[in-house]
Write a protein that holds these residues in place. Structure first.
Motif, short mmCIF file in Angstrom:
data_model
loop_
_atom_site.label_atom_id
_atom_site.label_comp_id
_atom_site.label_asym_id
_atom_site.label_seq_id
_atom_site.Cartn_x
_atom_site.Cartn_y
_atom_site.Cartn_z
N LYS A 78 0.83 -1.21 0.00
CA LYS A 78 0.00 0.00 0.00
C LYS A 78 0.87 1.26 0.00
O LYS A 78 0.40 2.34 -0.36
N CYS A 99 -0.88 -6.85 1.53
CA CYS A 99 -1.94 -5.96 1.06
C CYS A 99 -2.88 -5.62 2.20
O CYS A 99 -2.85 -6.25 3.26
N ALA A 100 -3.73 -4.61 1.97
CA ALA A 100 -4.65 -4.16 3.01
C ALA A 100 -6.11 -4.34 2.64
O ALA A 100 -6.96 -4.43 3.53
N THR A 101 -6.43 -4.39 1.35
CA THR A 101 -7.83 -4.46 0.93
C THR A 101 -8.01 -5.53 -0.14
O THR A 101 -7.04 -5.98 -0.76
N ALA A 102 -9.27 -5.88 -0.37
CA ALA A 102 -9.57 -6.85 -1.42
C ALA A 102 -9.19 -6.31 -2.79
O ALA A 102 -8.77 -7.07 -3.68
N HIS A 104 -6.64 -4.30 -3.38
CA HIS A 104 -5.19 -4.50 -3.45
C HIS A 104 -4.88 -5.93 -3.87
O HIS A 104 -4.03 -6.18 -4.73
N MET A 118 -2.58 -10.77 3.61
CA MET A 118 -3.60 -9.73 3.69
C MET A 118 -3.74 -9.33 5.15
O MET A 118 -4.32 -10.04 5.95
N ASN A 120 -5.54 -7.63 6.96
CA ASN A 120 -6.85 -7.08 7.25
C ASN A 120 -7.86 -8.22 7.19
O ASN A 120 -7.58 -9.28 6.65
N LEU A 122 -10.78 -10.27 5.82
CA LEU A 122 -11.43 -10.53 4.53
C LEU A 122 -12.73 -11.27 4.83
O LEU A 122 -12.72 -12.46 5.15
N SER A 127 -14.84 -11.98 -2.26
CA SER A 127 -13.38 -11.94 -2.13
C SER A 127 -12.82 -13.25 -1.62
O SER A 127 -11.74 -13.69 -2.03
#
Length: 442
Positions: A78, A99-102, A104, A118, A120, A122, A127
């Protein structure tokens, strides 16, 4: 390592910030061949650029550090969201990319990032299904998600149970801090989540508890207070890992232990390397901001790290990261004495961790070839940016003659621009590093 074909073929547009008319319709791959010079061609202000020499030096220094510490690196993408830089990091030995988001995650996979953490939760079905498809379609792909509750684990399990059985999704149990963000708060909660995932793994094989995850960069207070809080927090992370191991919650022969922002990663390495389990462990740092560094927040954090490393053989005792991000802009108005208005505002640069800090100023020049024969003048510590509007910056200049039209701003601390940085002023001569514009040292 990554497939950058589509990205290299992308055509630049002068409707994008910082792209001059001369590059309109030119592909990213062909742009370096145009031989542009940021300080000679009319790039529209403001324009953000990366210094390639600093990027390469920072990647190499972090490679040396992780190698000497015996740990892996999955830098947070990110920070840049630039697949070309991911490729450089992976080529230098990075174990994966975080990564931080779907969104990404989807971008990473579009360019072929082979291993993703990831950092974060999910939770949306689409996703989770995307991850399952990627695991089925690409035997070389590895994914690590995080979980901090029984409900979160069941969400994964419920979605995956409706799909054809495939390779299990690796989950990392997240440990959090009181008053912080996600993550289990107690050892008892951690044990409950670990037990649930283990039972799901035995029942359907769609999930596997692969390790422990944490993020230590959330503590406020003075630098010393933050260091003390990080030490205490990492002790709890270690306790959670030992309890999960003792309860046989892990389902692989190697347990991933991952943490590490860009301010206390040395403390993280020390704590995670000290964890002794019945299985082998793999320590993975997720520091990302090192690739661009800054002149402010992370520069101060690196100074503290170097103090903590004094007397050791750490690679940081003699060397540090280099600021790589620069933002160049113009002085557009001198409406009153002691005030210069610059073409730079909140929409252009981060300001959540301090206002932009001027570094250098260009003396002389005209609008067509502003830097012919000009020399940079340092104004660091003499002048300041006192306020930002959306697209205007207010520069107080009690010590500087701002009778010029061109100046440059250099990256430092703060929130995302192309990286985490504040902006610092720089304007200078036709530095050899600035030749080539996009794609050379940018």
């Amino acid at each position: 390592m990554l497939d950058l074909t589509t990205l290299s073929a992308h055509k630049l547009s002068s409707t994008s910030k910082g792209v001059p008319d001369i590059l309109d319709g030119v592909t990213i791959e062909d742009a370096p061949g145009r031989g542009l010079n940021l300080l000679q061609q009319p790039f529209p202000a403001p324009v953000a650029v990366l210094r390639q020499s600093a990027i390469r030096a920072n990647i190499e220094l972090m490679r040396r550090y992780t190698q000497s510490a015996g740990v892996e690196l999955a830098p947070h993408g990110k920070t840049t969201m630039a697949p070309q830089l991911f490729d450089m990091q992976l080529a230098a030995g990075a174990w994966g990319i975080t990564c931080a988001t779907a969104a990404h995650l989807r971008l990473y996979r579009r360019f072929g990032v082979p291993r993703v953490i990831m950092a974060n939760q999910l939770l949306d079905a689409a996703s989770i299904q995307f991850v399952a498809r990627q695991l089925a379609e690409d035997p070389g792909f590895e994914f690590y998600g995080i979980v901090d509750s029984v409900a979160g684990a069941r969400r994964y399990f419920d979605v995956l149970s409706r799909l054809p059985r495939g390779r299990p999704v690796n989950l990392l149990l997240e440990v959090g801090a009181a008053g912080g963000r996600t993550g289990v708060r107690t050892v008892a909660d951690a044990v409950a989540v670990g037990k649930e995932v283990a039972e799901m793994s035995d029942a359907g094989g769609s999930l596997r508890l692969a390790g422990i995850e944490a993020f230590e960069g959330i503590f406020a207070g003075s630098p010393r207070e933050a260091e003390t809080s990080v030490t205490s927090f990492m002790e709890r992370v270690s306790e959670v890992a030992r309890h999960c191991d003792g309860n046989d919650a892990f389902r692989d022969s190697e347990v991933v232990l991952t943490a590490g922002g860009s301010a206390h990663f040395d403390q993280v390495v020390k704590a995670l390397k000290a964890i002794q389990l019945s299985r082998q462990t793999k320590v993975v740092l997720r520091s990302g901001c090192y690739i661009t560094h800054d002149h402010g927040f992370y520069a101060a954090a690196l100074d503290r790290l170097r103090e903590r490393s004094a007397g050791s053989d750490s690679v940081f005792v003699e060397r540090g990261f280099e600021p790589a991000l620069e933002l160049w802009t113009t002085v557009q108005s001198l409406p009153e004495a002691g005030l210069a208005i610059i073409a730079l505002g909140k929409r252009d640069v981060s300001f959540d961790m301090g206002l932009p800090v001027p570094l250098k100023h260009l003396a002389g020049g005209g609008s067509d070839s502003p830097l012919s024969g000009a020399s940079p003048v340092s104004i660091r510590g003499k002048d300041e940016i006192v306020r930002l509007n959306d697209h205007h910056g207010y520069a107080g200049h009690p010590a500087t003659d701002w009778r010029l039209r061109i100046c440059g701003f250099r990256g430092g601390r703060g929130g995302p621009l192309l990286a985490r940085c504040t902006v610092h002023v720089k304007a200078g001569r036709s530095d050899p590093e600035l030749h080539g514009g996009v794609g050379d040292d940018r």
